[in-house]
Design an enzyme around this catalytic site. Structure first.
Site, PDB file in Angstrom:
ATOM      1  N   PHE A   1      -9.157 -19.281 -20.338  1.00  0.00           N
ATOM      2  CA  PHE A   1     -10.192 -19.615 -19.622  1.00  0.00           C
ATOM      3  C   PHE A   1      -9.571 -19.245 -17.967  1.00  0.00           C
ATOM      4  O   PHE A   1      -8.968 -19.673 -17.935  1.00  0.00           O
ATOM      5  CB  PHE A   1     -11.224 -20.473 -19.523  1.00  0.00           C
TER       6      PHE A   1
ATOM      7  N   ASP B   1      -1.417 -20.292 -14.583  1.00  0.00           N
ATOM      8  CA  ASP B   1      -3.431 -20.530 -14.413  1.00  0.00           C
ATOM      9  C   ASP B   1      -3.455 -22.375 -14.751  1.00  0.00           C
ATOM     10  O   ASP B   1      -3.897 -23.091 -15.591  1.00  0.00           O
ATOM     11  CB  ASP B   1      -4.793 -19.870 -15.225  1.00  0.00           C
TER      12      ASP B   1
ATOM     13  N   LYS C   1     -10.066 -26.706  -8.908  1.00  0.00           N
ATOM     14  CA  LYS C   1     -10.798 -28.000  -9.336  1.00  0.00           C
ATOM     15  C   LYS C   1     -10.550 -29.212  -8.736  1.00  0.00           C
ATOM     16  O   LYS C   1     -11.182 -29.638  -8.284  1.00  0.00           O
ATOM     17  CB  LYS C   1     -10.980 -27.940 -11.033  1.00  0.00           C
TER      18      LYS C   1
HETATM   19  C1  PLP Z   1     -12.875 -23.403 -14.905  1.00  0.00           C
HETATM   20  C2  PLP Z   1     -10.977 -22.520 -15.043  1.00  0.00           C
HETATM   21  C3  PLP Z   1     -11.108 -21.665 -14.159  1.00  0.00           C
HETATM   22  C4  PLP Z   1     -12.201 -21.398 -13.585  1.00  0.00           C
HETATM   23  O1  PLP Z   1     -13.074 -21.967 -12.244  1.00  0.00           O
HETATM   24  P1  PLP Z   1     -13.967 -21.503 -11.182  1.00  0.00           P
HETATM   25  O2  PLP Z   1     -13.865 -22.311 -10.461  1.00  0.00           O
HETATM   26  O3  PLP Z   1     -15.100 -22.105 -11.897  1.00  0.00           O
HETATM   27  O4  PLP Z   1     -14.212 -20.481 -10.852  1.00  0.00           O
HETATM   28  C5  PLP Z   1      -9.905 -20.662 -14.421  1.00  0.00           C
HETATM   29  N1  PLP Z   1      -9.137 -20.827 -15.123  1.00  0.00           N
HETATM   30  C6  PLP Z   1      -9.371 -21.955 -15.484  1.00  0.00           C
HETATM   31  C7  PLP Z   1      -7.720 -23.147 -16.751  1.00  0.00           C
HETATM   32  C8  PLP Z   1     -10.247 -23.247 -15.522  1.00  0.00           C
HETATM   33  O5  PLP Z   1     -10.459 -24.092 -16.481  1.00  0.00           O
END
Ligand code: PLP
Length: 397
Positions: free
Chosen positions: A135, A220, A249
């Site tokens: 994700f 990521d 986050k």
């Molecule tokens: C939540 C998340 C995103 C997206 O972040 P947003 O601030 O909601 O755009 C991208 N990568 C990972 C691994 C995430 O958990």
């Protein structure tokens, strides 16, 4: 306003693109929140880990209050001291490199994609490989990078040039690489995919594959970063450094901020005119993030995350012993999942009724991302609720 009239306003005026819990939270402190009816909850999933060091941490509150009175925003065509300090801090906590600041995880991923594409295009490469069950966010590039068809299918055509391979499967990845591959994007620990932990051997081989083929390795760490796993970044458990890393986050302790760090030579790929973000790296956002790093260090929250994570997993394993429908307990630091064969949705909704906030991910994993400052007694309180809920559900079934 009472709870019902607040919810009614949403029905009429707010787009229905979220499934919302029927609760209005109005206050938080540490690992607890209170709703508009005065009910108290223990929150072991504070906003997908966003309220990373607890609600209303005094250092974060003070930093934001002080900064808000001085200067909220200045655009990036001026220098700002806090942004420089934050970039230095992130680099010291991760690896030598340069940062770009934005406001969310998706925006950080977009930045990584643009950086990799620009570098790749200079070398006649433009394909990006990402992982199944990953994700990466909801904007077009991040959504396309997300290796779950359900997120993309209603929005086609998506961004061209992406391929997906099974997570933690080196053969699949190396056979998908071609002379056109410019980047590989991996969450070292998949969050939304259900707390899937890459093996050490896998990431080490991926590193080597990228080195040999001049491929940009992007980690990521939007969910796993900034202390979540008991190290500042999940890659530090693996002794494998990425070339580019995204975070968001947990970074601002609740304040919106995202960042990308890239090591040399990728640190200088994006040049004036290539990329920007109007709000990115504002003095206010950077003040919040700097206060989070300071609090983590001064209050030994990395150690706490490692220790409390082990404790939480141990307690979940105890519950598992009586309940074979619990398939596995796994996690690193305070990024913890409990894979279940059934009851997942009911566990989460009944826990909420009894005053515990947790989450259900990927249709099979009960997920916990507690505050890095969570205390043993708070975990005990949450676990007691969880144990009761599970016993009840099983005896009803
Ligand atoms: C939540 C998340 C995103 C997206 O972040 P947003 O601030 O909601 O755009 C991208 N990568 C990972 C691994 C995430 O958990």
């Amino acid at each position: 306003m009472n709870t019902k009239s607040i919810i009614d306003a949403f029905t009429q005026y707010v787009m229905p693109n979220y499934s919302r819990l029927p609760v209005v939270i109005i206050r938080g402190s540490g690992s607890r929140v209170w709703d508009s009816d005065g009910k108290e909850y223990i929150d072991l999933f504070p906003g997908w880990g966003v309220s990373s060091i607890g609600y209303g941490h005094p250092k974060v509150v003070k930093a934001i209050k002080d900064q808000v009175e001085k200067l909220i925003h200045m655009p990036n065509n001026f220098y700002n001291e806090l942004q420089g300090n934050l970039a230095k801090t992130i680099s010291e906590k991760s690896f030598p490199g340069k940062c770009f600041f934005c406001n969310s995880g998706a925006e950080a991923i977009e930045t990584a994609i643009k950086l990799a594409r620009k570098y790749g295009n200079e070398h006649a490469k433009n394909e990006i490989i990402t992982m199944e069950n990953s994700f990466h966010g909801r904007t077009f590039g991040a959504m396309t990078a997300t290796g779950q068809p359900k997120y993309r299918k209603e929005f086609e055509p998506v961004v061209p040039g992406f391929k997906y391979v099974p997570f933690d499967d080196f053969e699949a990845l190396s056979s998908a690489v071609t002379s056109k591959t410019c980047a590989i994007i991996i969450e070292p620990i998949q969050g939304e995919g259900g707390i899937n932990i890459a093996s050490r051997e896998y990431l080490q081989k991926v590193r080597q594959l990228c080195d040999e083929n001049d491929i940009v390795l992007v980690f990521d760490e939007v969910q796993s970063g900034c202390g979540r796993t008991g190290q500042y970044f999940a890659f530090q458990h693996y002794a494998v450094k990425p070339d580019v890393m995204t975070m968001a986050k947990t970074l601002g302790g609740g304040f919106p901020i995202g960042a990308v760090i890239a090591r040399s030579p990728w640190s200088d790929v994006l040049q004036p005119g290539n990329h920007a973000s109007t709000f990115g790296g504002s003095p206010l956002a950077c003040a919040a993030a700097l206060a989070v790093f300071e609090a983590i260090d001064e209050e030994n929250m990395l150690e706490n995350a490692a220790e409390m994570g082990e404790y939480l997993k141990g307690q979940l394993v105890e519950i598992q012993k009586n309940h074979p429908f619990i398939r596995e307990v796994r996690g690193v630091g305070l990024m913890v999942g409990m894979e279940v064969e059934k009851h997942g949705d009911d566990i989460v909704s009944k826990c909420l009724e009894k005053g515990l906030i947790i989450n259900f991910a990927a249709g099979k994993v009960v997920r916990f991302l507690p505050s890095l400052a969570v205390k043993r007694e708070e975990l005990d309180e949450g676990i007691a609720i969880l144990r009761n809920v599970i016993d009840e559900l099983v005896s009803e079934a």
